[in-house]
Design an enzyme around this catalytic site. Structure first.
Site, PDB file in Angstrom:
ATOM      1  N   SER A 165      -9.753   5.797  19.312  1.00 49.62           N
ATOM      2  CA  SER A 165     -11.192   5.833  19.074  1.00 49.62           C
ATOM      3  C   SER A 165     -11.613   4.704  18.141  1.00 49.62           C
ATOM      4  O   SER A 165     -12.788   4.534  17.867  1.00 49.62           O
ATOM      5  CB  SER A 165     -11.594   7.175  18.476  1.00 49.62           C
ATOM      6  OG  SER A 165     -10.941   7.358  17.244  1.00 49.62           O
ATOM      7  N   HIS A 210     -11.610   5.386  25.950  1.00 50.40           N
ATOM      8  CA  HIS A 210     -11.888   6.336  24.873  1.00 50.40           C
ATOM      9  C   HIS A 210     -12.668   7.523  25.426  1.00 50.40           C
ATOM     10  O   HIS A 210     -13.828   7.392  25.807  1.00 50.40           O
ATOM     11  CB  HIS A 210     -12.676   5.595  23.768  1.00 50.40           C
ATOM     12  CG  HIS A 210     -13.067   6.461  22.629  1.00 50.40           C
ATOM     13  ND1 HIS A 210     -14.141   6.195  21.824  1.00 50.40           N
ATOM     14  CD2 HIS A 210     -12.518   7.594  22.142  1.00 50.40           C
ATOM     15  CE1 HIS A 210     -14.240   7.127  20.898  1.00 50.40           C
ATOM     16  NE2 HIS A 210     -13.276   7.991  21.080  1.00 50.40           N
ATOM     17  N   GLU A 254     -15.722   5.660  27.120  1.00 55.30           N
ATOM     18  CA  GLU A 254     -16.014   4.347  26.529  1.00 55.30           C
ATOM     19  C   GLU A 254     -14.793   3.457  26.781  1.00 55.30           C
ATOM     20  O   GLU A 254     -13.782   3.583  26.091  1.00 55.30           O
ATOM     21  CB  GLU A 254     -16.274   4.524  25.017  1.00 55.30           C
ATOM     22  CG  GLU A 254     -16.746   3.278  24.315  1.00 55.30           C
ATOM     23  CD  GLU A 254     -16.880   3.497  22.798  1.00 55.30           C
ATOM     24  OE1 GLU A 254     -16.109   4.287  22.222  1.00 55.30           O
ATOM     25  OE2 GLU A 254     -17.754   2.852  22.191  1.00 55.30           O
ATOM     26  N   ASN A 314     -18.123   4.948  17.616  1.00 60.25           N
ATOM     27  CA  ASN A 314     -17.723   5.316  16.259  1.00 60.25           C
ATOM     28  C   ASN A 314     -18.200   4.317  15.219  1.00 60.25           C
ATOM     29  O   ASN A 314     -18.303   4.643  14.042  1.00 60.25           O
ATOM     30  CB  ASN A 314     -16.203   5.512  16.187  1.00 60.25           C
ATOM     31  CG  ASN A 314     -15.820   6.877  16.762  1.00 60.25           C
ATOM     32  OD1 ASN A 314     -16.690   7.705  16.997  1.00 60.25           O
ATOM     33  ND2 ASN A 314     -14.546   7.096  16.989  1.00 60.25           N
TER      34      ASN A 314
END
Ligand code: 3HC
Length: 707
Positions: free
Chosen positions: A414, A435, A447, A485
């Site tokens: 991540s 991800h 992702e 993130n």
């Protein structure tokens, strides 16, 4: 796309049956030319003395995907759907709609206005308008309720789900289902009806299913869902319309639906949801890829790590009918992972979202192993172990040795550097990030993260593969946290700093929930446990990569954990708990005051709107930096990431859409004011400044009235 009504709907005669073929790519939507074509061809069939019955069918094995979404918000053109429906409903010759592929939204409403429907067994039908912030505005709420009753209508229209032909027949939406040639079946059916003679049934005139409707159903549905639907209009109006179908005359019911549709069409949530519809489709497209780079066929997938993520990814793979081998390092870990997968399937059977046969088929495709050599024939391997660069590099080194040379190797990291992971292999061009989001069998976002050396074929393959397993793919560049993130960090940081300025955790949670997030940030943190983040921060402090003297570092989270409050599981975190019930805790406010005093942060009061604006403005400014650096291909990809991966409310369209709707100039004002007050964490993105100076939107298109 042809705009010629005569080619949009073709006319042929088979014996005594006219066949109207809708040929309006890409999905036979009810655009102006198509509706005009339908009007012309229906009149032609009515006037043709040799014709005794009419079949309406779609070209390319698809019926009609609904209103042309691109025309929403523009001045209406061509005939209305109602005019076309009238020609089908009041035709003197029997009309049969022959449905293959999809009959969705206005497409199904068109078919429901015809007296008869024959469907191919693989066809899907549905009224998915709610996903666009709308309700069926072509009589769908009225006709479906009259055909199948209010319970079924509410279920189908509020969920927007697609149902198969067999189910549609069971509910009375279609008259016949066929595995044979659809056109032949529909012509035969039409001829039989013409021979038997009229009058032909009209769904809108049926009363049997509405006469016995339980009037309490509507109030029950409204109150059961009031919280879930907060901030939206369409679901509430759908209930009103289905109720109207039970209580009003056909004409009044249709008028009522028309007014409710107009209200939804003009609501801000509609524009946001339509934005997302196109954004989702756009996100799957990669700019600048070599057109010769075709996605590779993926017949078998390996997943490394049978934890929550790995198990969820494996479920998504086998649910899509693709073989998957799940690898763990110990038998115990493997058994525990497989047990969890089986448990998840049991839940879906209990909920009715999957049948036993579907689960058996999925589990039949899942194998497990402790041996890396069993990955030798995999076309794609997805690593989903914990976030440790050393461990990941070792795994990728092993994968490089055991898998076939053209296998694609993906990491579910991540945040870690994809290039560093790729460097552990001799095939960095085949390495990429994928991800997923927890729970991976449920969450829609994937992702994909391109490394510097990821080849176009690798990128094209994972984008197509993610779509095939039912995910919404977005392509991100390689930076810390990628798109999702990286912005999440800013979101959490800004919220923490708002606490230091005087708001309480429950104030921030109330504001975020009021905006439409499914859960407040601090409740969410308490639920996931605060100790993991604490240990990570301590590791970074020891490694010298977290500067605790920086104004951006808020020590509150650490103070909370050091007081033994690890979240819900210890009965206290940002909140105090009795079981799962959270309540505000004055002890946290005391800690917060100490932190603010030590950092000498001036205190103030925040309204909910100010909290939301502050957090979202920080997110959008970071989004602009992400765009500027080419980490995201387009602003709408950031919106897709946030809505499908982070619970950003759909009816607000995503952080970049939110900012653009507010006005990029307003966003810049907020960012600049905060920059002056708080320093560089609020440094305006150069792209934001440039867009405002040029009077352009995120995509660089001129804003109407600007400049
Ligand atoms: N109007 C305009 N364009 C549409 C469209 C529509 N209703 N449905 C799909 N498209 C476009 C897509 O944007 C895409 O365009 P692109 O190639 O330029 O990106 C192209 O058609 C293909 O779409 P998909 O990539 O989604 O193709 P799939 O084969 O994966 O899916 C589908 C096909 C199931 C029909 C899917 O496109 C879909 O669900 N479409 C929307 C259906 C819908 O919501 N209908 C209701 C519309 S509102 C309405 O009808 C109001 C009425 O009640 C009055």
């Amino acid at each position: 796309m042809s705009q010629d009504p005569d080619t949009a709907v073709r006319y042929d005669v088979h014996g005594d049956v006219a066949v109207l073929t809708i040929d309006f790519p890409p999905v036979n939507a009810l655009g102006a030319a198509m509706k005009e074509g339908m009007v012309r061809r229906m009149r032609q069939a009515a006037e043709d003395d040799a014709v005794h019955a009419i079949v309406v069918i779609g070209d390319n094995d698809r019926f009609v995907a609904g209103a042309d979404i691109r025309e929403f918000g523009k001045p209406p053109r061509g005939p209305t759907l109602l005019e076309v429906q009238d020609l089908l409903e009041f035709s003197e010759k029997p009309v049969v709609c022959a449905i293959d592929g999809h009959a969705l939204g206005g497409g199904l409403e068109l078919a429901l206005a015809a007296p008869f429907r024959v469907a191919a067994s693989r066809a899907k039908l549905g009224l998915p308008e709610v996903n666009l912030g709308l309700l069926p505005g072509g009589g769908g709420t009225q006709r479906l309720t009259r055909i199948a009753g209010p319970e079924v209508a509410l279920d189908l229209i509020l969920s927007g789900k697609h149902i198969g032909a067999a189910k549609a027949k069971e509910l009375g939406l279609v008259d016949e289902v066929t595995d044979a040639d659809l056109l032949t079946a529909a012509i035969d059916f039409a001829r039989r009806k013409a021979d038997a003679g009229g009058p032909w049934p009209r769904a809108i005139e049926r009363t049997d299913k509405v006469a016995t409707a339980d009037s309490a159903l509507f109030e029950k549905t409204r109150s059961a869902n009031a919280k879930k639907w907060a901030g939206t209009i369409a679901p509430f109006r759908i209930v009103d319309c289905v109720e109207a179908a039970c209580t009003r005359s056909p004409q009044d019911g249709l008028e009522f639906e028309k007014a409710a549709f107009k209200e939804c069409l003009e609501a801000p949530s509609r524009a946001a949801q339509v934005h997302l519809f196109f954004a989702e489709r756009q996100a799957a497209k990669v700019e600048g890829l070599d057109p010769a780079a075709k996605p590779r066929d993926i017949a078998k997938v390996g997943v490394i790590g049978a934890g929550t993520m790995g198990g969820g990814i494996a479920m998504s793979v086998v649910n899509a009918g693709i073989a998957c081998v799940l690898l763990e390092v110990t038998q115990d870990a493997l058994d525990a992972g497989l047990e969890k997968v089986r448990g998840n399937y049991d839940i879906s059977i209990k909920r009715g979202s999957r049948s036993q046969a579907q689960v058996d088929a999925a589990l039949g495709l899942l194998t497990s192993t402790l041996d890396y050599d069993d990955l030798a024939d995999c076309d794609l391997v997805i690593e989903a172990v914990f976030e440790n660069m050393g461990v990941k590099k070792e795994i990728f080194g092993t994968l490089d040795r055991v898998t076939k040379p053209d296998a694609i190797l993906a990491s579910n990291t991540s945040a870690l550097d994809i290039d560093e992971i790729a460097a552990a292999t001799g095939r960095p061009e085949n390495v990429i990030g994928m991800h997923f989001f927890s729970p991976a069998n449920v969450m829609k976002l994937c992702e994909n993260v391109r490394g510097t050396k990821s080849s176009d074929t690798t990128i094209a393959t994972v984008m197509a593969f993610a779509k095939r397993i039912g995910k919404v793919p977005v392509l991100a560049g390689n930076c810390e946290g990628f798109i999702g993130n990286r912005i999440l960090k800013i979101y959490g940081q800004e919220a923490d700093l708002i606490l230091e300025q005087g708001a309480a955790p429950w104030d921030v949670d109330r504001a975020l929930k009021g905006f439409g997030f499914p859960m407040g940030l601090y409740l969410m943190r308490d639920m996931s446990g605060l100790d993991v983040g604490y240990r990570m921060r301590q590791g970074r402090i020891e490694a010298g990569t977290l500067d605790t003297s920086s104004p951006e570092y808020s020590p509150l989270a650490d103070r909370i954990v050091e007081a033994g409050r690890h979240g819900q599981k210890t009965g206290a975190g940002y909140y105090k708990y009795e079981g799962r019930d959270a309540s505000p805790d004055p002890a946290v406010l005391d800690m917060l005051r100490d932190v603010a005093a030590a950092k000498q942060v001036p205190q103030r009061r925040f309204t909910d709107e100010e909290i939301v604006e502050q957090i979202l403005a920080a997110m959008a400014n970071e989004g602009a930096k992400i765009l500027e650096e080419g980490i995201a291909q387009r602003a709408s990809d950031i919106d897709v990431t946030y809505v499908y991966g982070y619970g950003f409310p759909k009816h607000e369209g995503g952080p970049m859409f939110w900012a653009q709707r507010k006005g990029l100039d307003k966003l810049l004002e907020i960012v600049r004011a905060n920059h002056a007050k708080f320093g560089d964490r609020w440094k305006p993105a150069a792209l934001l400044e440039a867009r405002v100076a040029d009077g352009k939107d995120w995509d660089g298109k001129p804003i109407a009235g600007a400049g």
